[in-house]
Design a protein around this motif. Structure first.
Motif, mmCIF file in Angstrom:
data_model
loop_
_atom_site.group_PDB
_atom_site.id
_atom_site.type_symbol
_atom_site.label_atom_id
_atom_site.label_comp_id
_atom_site.label_asym_id
_atom_site.label_seq_id
_atom_site.Cartn_x
_atom_site.Cartn_y
_atom_site.Cartn_z
ATOM 1 N N GLN A 1 -9.122 0.865 -28.811
ATOM 2 C CA GLN A 1 -8.373 1.083 -30.016
ATOM 3 C C GLN A 1 -9.119 1.118 -31.155
ATOM 4 N N VAL A 2 -10.024 0.660 -31.438
ATOM 5 C CA VAL A 2 -11.138 0.944 -32.436
ATOM 6 C C VAL A 2 -11.283 2.254 -32.691
ATOM 7 N N ARG A 3 -11.741 2.999 -31.617
ATOM 8 C CA ARG A 3 -11.991 4.676 -31.517
ATOM 9 C C ARG A 3 -10.621 5.317 -32.091
ATOM 10 N N VAL A 4 -9.423 4.711 -31.651
ATOM 11 C CA VAL A 4 -8.240 5.761 -31.959
ATOM 12 C C VAL A 4 -8.144 5.401 -33.428
ATOM 13 N N GLU A 5 -8.493 4.441 -34.011
ATOM 14 C CA GLU A 5 -8.012 4.100 -35.318
ATOM 15 C C GLU A 5 -9.116 4.883 -36.349
ATOM 16 N N LEU A 6 -10.525 4.863 -35.758
ATOM 17 C CA LEU A 6 -11.404 5.479 -36.389
ATOM 18 C C LEU A 6 -10.979 7.078 -36.718
ATOM 19 N N GLN A 7 -10.546 7.688 -35.349
ATOM 20 C CA GLN A 7 -10.498 9.211 -35.305
ATOM 21 C C GLN A 7 -9.330 9.675 -35.933
ATOM 22 N N ASP B 1 -7.044 -6.474 -16.706
ATOM 23 C CA ASP B 1 -5.499 -6.169 -17.162
ATOM 24 C C ASP B 1 -4.838 -7.442 -17.600
ATOM 25 N N ASP B 2 -5.239 -8.556 -17.520
ATOM 26 C CA ASP B 2 -4.588 -9.664 -17.675
ATOM 27 C C ASP B 2 -4.725 -10.239 -19.240
ATOM 28 N N ALA B 3 -5.596 -9.860 -19.745
ATOM 29 C CA ALA B 3 -5.916 -10.332 -21.344
ATOM 30 C C ALA B 3 -6.740 -9.021 -21.924
ATOM 31 N N PRO B 4 -6.551 -9.292 -23.287
ATOM 32 C CA PRO B 4 -7.317 -8.387 -24.246
ATOM 33 C C PRO B 4 -8.962 -8.315 -23.536
ATOM 34 N N SER B 5 -9.363 -6.937 -23.205
ATOM 35 C CA SER B 5 -10.854 -6.879 -22.617
ATOM 36 C C SER B 5 -11.477 -5.993 -23.616
ATOM 37 N N LEU B 6 -12.621 -6.057 -23.540
ATOM 38 C CA LEU B 6 -13.588 -5.414 -24.289
ATOM 39 C C LEU B 6 -13.304 -3.786 -24.110
ATOM 40 N N THR B 7 -12.923 -3.402 -23.078
ATOM 41 C CA THR B 7 -12.615 -2.054 -22.974
ATOM 42 C C THR B 7 -11.537 -1.516 -23.900
ATOM 43 N N ARG B 8 -10.499 -2.228 -23.895
ATOM 44 C CA ARG B 8 -9.192 -2.063 -24.386
ATOM 45 C C ARG B 8 -9.545 -2.093 -26.000
#
Length: 560
Positions: free
Chosen positions: A252-258, A241-248
């Motif tokens: 985000q990539v999925r939201v943009e593509l959808q 939670d403290d830094a941009p992680s691969l999960t986040r």
């Protein structure tokens, strides 16, 4: 049975092919023509020592080939199977091909069914196929084991002999077991030592899978700090939670593509792949968290593992095995301990079992000996009568049965036999193998075989000059006895007497002639007319008279 004999560059024979059938086959020829060479050839095929003198002058080698049928010789077929020399490897060989080559330098080689063999192997097989009776010391009947086998065959002692062999094997096995236990001596010290060693191993868990797990735990504890750091770093970068992680980033990539997927349907496939990746990533995070939870930097646990591994390696060095082999070594010590603890009790039991086995052998041997004595009396009486008919009036044949000294489990019984003969009245009986006269020896051998009716297992009997020193009515009796023997065995007989030759079912003539200054012998199978001429020659000499031809015709007609 001998079916075919081939000779090439053998002594004075350039090349000869002879076919043989059942019954009596006679071989005749002038003195020096080489009629006994056929017997010599069979002797070489039987494993006798060869020398360069058997190679025809001017040739580089002599070659002898004998073909035998095995339908009536199961022992020979079994020997071939046991030595992996049967013809096609199926164990169903109906014939056997024996070949021997003698070089001019004296060396020789032998083959059975096309496979190289030793001379010893050749002799072993030939002993089951051919018996040669003549004026040579290699005759089978001169061998005491052969004499015993012939007497047993005559007395039909097979069942009693098998019982003795079984009893001897049982007795011998018990003696060997007792010797092995007794050789260990006082085993108390050995038991004490084994108990100490075994107890030391029993205190540890030694199964290979346990040792493997211990080594895994040791590696984990040794690298605990690195493992914890790696797991925490990976967890933070993948889903922290403290830094941009691969999960986040993945979300985000999925939201943009959808948002734009309605304009390009293939992006839906991409989103599906990313969804699957997200699932795998979540599972990886769960596994990472579990691994991290299992990791604990516990110096005391590491020390305990190190100490246990150290003990295992010390035990392995002490017992000269690997750590993974300690469990097997422990079990072997336990097995030896069990055997040694029961050794004393077993030794006491063995003494009683050995005495029982000894009594069983003696009982079986006594039954065999009784039957042998009855058979010896009958065979001696029959043979004595026959040697009188064969021109040795007043001669006597005896069979001495001698008990074996000592107390041992002999599979052949409690006695050995010796064939004895007195050739003339008033003479003491001597061992058959010490009889000096070759002619007498041949006739005695013939008498024994006729008396025994060919009961020994060898299918082919060869008599060389069995009629030496006899003539007239005795010669006719010899021929009749040979013909009678031919009813049960294949008989080959080298003869110079027409009375004997006339009794044959088949007749070969050996003749010699000079060609380009070199003497050669030829072997010819005679038809009816030729046979009459040969008998006339044997009766009348070089010049064939009308009287000789008439006498030869009468000899043949008397037989038929």
């Amino acid at each position: 049975m001998l079916a075919h004999l081939s000779l090439k560059h053998f002594a004075v024979v350039n090349e000869a092919e002879l076919a043989f059938g059942p019954g009596l086959t006679v071989i005749s020829g002038e003195t020096g023509a080489g009629k006994s060479l056929l017997v010599d050839a069979l002797g070489l095929l039987s494993g006798l020592r060869a020398d360069s003198g058997v190679v025809r002058h001017g040739a580089d080698r002599a070659e002898l080939v004998g073909e035998f049928t095995l339908d009536d010789v199961p022992a020979a077929a079994g020997w071939l199977r046991g030595n992996e020399l049967d013809e096609d490897g199926t164990g169903e060989a109906a014939t056997c091909l024996v070949r021997r080559v003698v070089r001019a330098d004296g060396g020789s080689r032998a083959w059975i069914n096309g496979r190289p063999v030793t001379v010893g192997q050749l002799a072993e097989l030939a002993a089951l196929l051919v018996e040669i009776h003549g004026q040579h010391e290699h005759q089978a009947l001169l061998s005491r084991p052969s004499q015993l086998a012939l007497l047993d065959a005559f007395g039909r002692t097979g069942a009693e002999r098998d019982a003795v062999a079984r009893a001897a094997a049982r007795w011998s096995a018990l003696l060997q077991e007792r010797d092995a236990l007794s050789a260990k001596g006082d085993v108390s010290e050995r038991i004490d030592w084994l108990e100490h060693q075994h107890a030391e191993l029993e205190r540890e868990t030694l199964e290979p899978e346990s040792i493997e797990q211990l080594q895994v735990d040791h590696r984990r504890q040794a690298h605990a700090a690195d493992l914890i750091g790696a797991c925490e770093s990976a967890f933070a970068r993948l889903g922290g939670d403290d830094a941009p992680s691969l999960t986040r980033v993945l979300q985000q990539v999925r939201v943009e593509l959808q948002r734009v997927a309605e304009h390009e349907p293939r992006l839906n496939e991409v989103d599906g792949m990313l969804d699957a990746a997200a699932i795998q990533l979540d599972e990886a995070l769960v596994m990472l968290d579990r691994v991290r939870g299992d990791l604990d930097m516990d110096p005391s646990a590491f020390d305990r593992i190190e100490q246990r591994l150290g003990r295992l390696h010390e035990l392995a060095r002490k017992h000269r095995v690997t750590p993974e082999q300690l469990a097997g070594h422990r079990d072997a010590l336990a097995s030896e301990l069990e055997q040694l603890r029961g050794a004393g009790v077993r030794l006491q039991k063995l003494d009683a079992e050995i005495e029982t086995a000894r009594a069983g052998w003696r009982q079986a041997a006594a039954a065999l000996g009784c039957k042998r004595r009855d058979a010896a009396d009958a065979l001696a009486a029959a043979t004595t009568g026959l040697i009188a008919e064969l021109g040795m009036g007043g001669g006597r044949f005896d069979i001495a049965i001698e008990p074996i000294e000592g107390d041992k489990p002999d599979p052949l019984g409690g006695e050995r036999v010796e064939f004895l003969v007195a050739a003339n009245p008033g003479q003491p009986a001597r061992a058959l193998r010490k009889v000096a006269s070759g002619g007498e020896l041949s006739r005695i051998s013939l008498a024994i075989e006729v008396a025994a009716l060919g009961l020994d297992a060898v299918p082919t009997m060869v008599f060389d000059e069995v009629d030496s020193g006899i003539g007239g009515g005795v010669a006719e009796i010899v021929g009749q006895k040979l013909r009678a023997l031919g009813a049960t065995r294949q008989v080959l007989c080298v003869t110079h007497l027409p009375q004997v030759a006339a009794q044959g079912h088949a007749h070969y003539r050996v003749s010699k002639a000079a060609s380009e200054g070199v003497t050669q012998s030829q072997v010819q199978r005679l038809d009816g007319r030729q046979r009459q001429e040969e008998l006339a020659r044997m009766l009348g000499g070089v010049e064939l008279t009308r009287e000789a031809r008439a006498a030869a015709k009468r000899l043949l007609s008397d037989v038929s």
